[in-house]
Design a protein around this motif. Structure first.
Motif, mmCIF file in Angstrom:
data_model
loop_
_atom_site.group_PDB
_atom_site.id
_atom_site.type_symbol
_atom_site.label_atom_id
_atom_site.label_comp_id
_atom_site.label_asym_id
_atom_site.label_seq_id
_atom_site.Cartn_x
_atom_site.Cartn_y
_atom_site.Cartn_z
ATOM 1 N N SER A 248 -6.623 4.356 6.421
ATOM 2 C CA SER A 248 -8.070 4.295 6.614
ATOM 3 C C SER A 248 -8.811 4.778 5.375
ATOM 4 O O SER A 248 -9.814 4.173 4.968
ATOM 5 N N PHE A 249 -8.304 5.873 4.780
ATOM 6 C CA PHE A 249 -8.944 6.396 3.578
ATOM 7 C C PHE A 249 -8.928 5.360 2.449
ATOM 8 O O PHE A 249 -9.951 5.111 1.812
ATOM 9 N N TYR A 250 -7.784 4.751 2.209
ATOM 10 C CA TYR A 250 -7.664 3.777 1.117
ATOM 11 C C TYR A 250 -8.643 2.632 1.309
ATOM 12 O O TYR A 250 -9.353 2.235 0.383
ATOM 13 N N ARG A 251 -8.711 2.094 2.541
ATOM 14 C CA ARG A 251 -9.587 0.959 2.809
ATOM 15 C C ARG A 251 -11.054 1.336 2.663
ATOM 16 O O ARG A 251 -11.817 0.645 1.979
ATOM 17 N N ARG A 252 -11.475 2.450 3.285
ATOM 18 C CA ARG A 252 -12.875 2.830 3.260
ATOM 19 C C ARG A 252 -13.323 3.261 1.866
ATOM 20 O O ARG A 252 -14.439 2.954 1.435
ATOM 21 N N PHE A 253 -12.455 3.969 1.149
ATOM 22 C CA PHE A 253 -12.819 4.396 -0.197
ATOM 23 C C PHE A 253 -12.984 3.187 -1.114
ATOM 24 O O PHE A 253 -13.951 3.099 -1.881
ATOM 25 N N THR A 254 -12.045 2.271 -1.053
ATOM 26 C CA THR A 254 -12.108 1.091 -1.924
ATOM 27 C C THR A 254 -13.341 0.254 -1.623
ATOM 28 O O THR A 254 -14.011 -0.247 -2.548
ATOM 29 N N GLU A 255 -13.698 0.112 -0.362
ATOM 30 C CA GLU A 255 -14.905 -0.634 0.006
ATOM 31 C C GLU A 255 -16.159 0.071 -0.508
ATOM 32 O O GLU A 255 -17.090 -0.574 -0.993
ATOM 33 N N ALA A 256 -16.191 1.391 -0.406
ATOM 34 C CA ALA A 256 -17.389 2.146 -0.789
ATOM 35 C C ALA A 256 -17.538 2.255 -2.299
ATOM 36 O O ALA A 256 -18.634 2.085 -2.837
ATOM 37 N N ALA A 257 -16.447 2.545 -3.005
ATOM 38 C CA ALA A 257 -16.524 2.804 -4.450
ATOM 39 C C ALA A 257 -16.335 1.552 -5.292
ATOM 40 O O ALA A 257 -16.697 1.535 -6.472
ATOM 41 N N GLY A 258 -15.757 0.488 -4.695
ATOM 42 C CA GLY A 258 -15.517 -0.717 -5.469
ATOM 43 C C GLY A 258 -14.309 -0.598 -6.372
ATOM 44 O O GLY A 258 -14.056 -1.472 -7.208
ATOM 45 N N GLU A 259 -13.545 0.475 -6.230
ATOM 46 C CA GLU A 259 -12.318 0.698 -6.981
ATOM 47 C C GLU A 259 -11.294 1.340 -6.058
ATOM 48 O O GLU A 259 -11.654 2.058 -5.119
#
Length: 325
Positions: A248-259
């Motif tokens: 969940s962290f990987y998916r949400r972080f990547t969506e939010a930060a764009g990286e």
């Protein structure tokens, strides 16, 4: 004789574009046995000038400052309509042109470059200005080479900086040229600056860019990561800190930060490494402080991202500084 520093102001000027450089030169005087700089705040009519933040600056009229005695002239940024309106004043135009021919250093802070361009004083020059004005300056003055990324640019006698606080970085570089690196470092410490930033560093801070895009709940995490770059920053540790599952962290972080988290960690570490390359620190020390662990890992990541080795990057910018000295 002290160097005469003239900072041009006008109604709705950005006050930090004035007080930041003035504070640097004042601190340099305090560090010397005798004053090295004579700072004058000047305007077309003299007297009180209301800044864009409502604070009022007292200024001397241009008629009381001989243009052929100015050693450094800086145009502060601010309200663009008010700034560009100055170009229509014949007395100011004449004074600026005379000062331009005499001054050893001539330039601007933030959007002050727009006035210099309107007066025809930047043709064929490479300059910096606030990111919001780069496109406009390039479009209306194609003869000016706009570096949209740099904090400040030195092109011969022309010194120009990007937005607001970068005027401090630029003026510290001037002081270093005049009084040496030790004096400039003492001034930076006195002004409680986090770090002295070289001109080639981007005005787009990776931290601010990522915080702006990511927002809650990741902005505080990004700040924590930047302060702990020498620690392991893998997905399991970061996910645990956010009380999320790794997936969940990987998916949400990547969506939010764009990286991805790994790419963002590398971006922050490389940005820190570039800052440290402007210091005498060894490559081994830089690798440890930025979180790469070894000089070999730092060099590999640096070359992959920037196309040059860290040492060549450092040497190139050192030689550029020496040529301009």
């Amino acid at each position: 004789m002290p160097k005469l520093i003239a900072i041009l102001v006008y109604d709705k000027v950005q006050i930090l574009d004035v007080t930041g450089p003035a504070a640097v030169f004042a601190a340099a005087n305090d560090a010397c046995s005798s004053p090295h700089y004579d700072v004058r705040i000047v305007s077309t009519g003299g007297g009180p000038v209301k800044s864009g933040s409502a604070a009022v600056l007292m200024s001397d009229p241009l008629t009381e400052v001989a243009p052929d005695e100015v050693d450094v002239l800086l145009v502060a940024g601010g309200d663009e309509e008010a700034l560009l309106g100055l170009a229509g004043q014949p007395d100011l135009r004449s004074w600026m042109e005379q000062a331009h021919r005499r001054a050893a250093r001539f330039g601007s802070v933030c959007t002050g470059a727009l006035l210099l361009a309107r007066l025809g004083l930047l043709a064929g020059r490479k300059v910096a200005t606030h990111w919001s004005a780069c496109a406009w300056l390039s479009e209306h003055f194609p003869e000016v080479q706009v570096d949209a990324d740099a904090l400040y640019v030195e092109d011969g006698s022309i010194w120009t900086s990007a937005g607001v606080t970068t005027g401090i970085d630029m003026c510290l570089a001037m002081v270093e040229r005049d009084l040496g690196a030790a004096a400039a470092n003492r001034i930076a410490e006195r002004l409680v600056l986090y770090a002295r930033r070289p001109g080639y560093q981007s005005q787009f801070s990776p931290m601010l860019r990522l915080q702006s895009r990511a927002g809650a709940p990741f902005s505080e995490l990004l700040e924590w990561m930047a302060a702990h770059l020498d620690q392991p920053l893998d997905v399991p540790q970061l996910a645990a800190r956010m009380a999320m599952s790794e997936r969940s962290f990987y998916r949400r972080f990547t969506e939010a930060a764009g990286e991805t988290p790994a790419r963002m960690v590398e971006t922050l570490r490389l940005d820190r490494a570039r800052e440290l390359l402007a210091t005498p620190a060894s490559l081994k020390q830089i690798a440890a402080q930025s979180g790469f662990g070894t000089a070999a890992r730092l060099s590999k990541a640096f070359e992959r991202r920037f196309g040059v080795s860290p040492l060549l990057f450092r040497e190139t910018h050192r030689r550029a500084g020496e040529r301009k000295a």
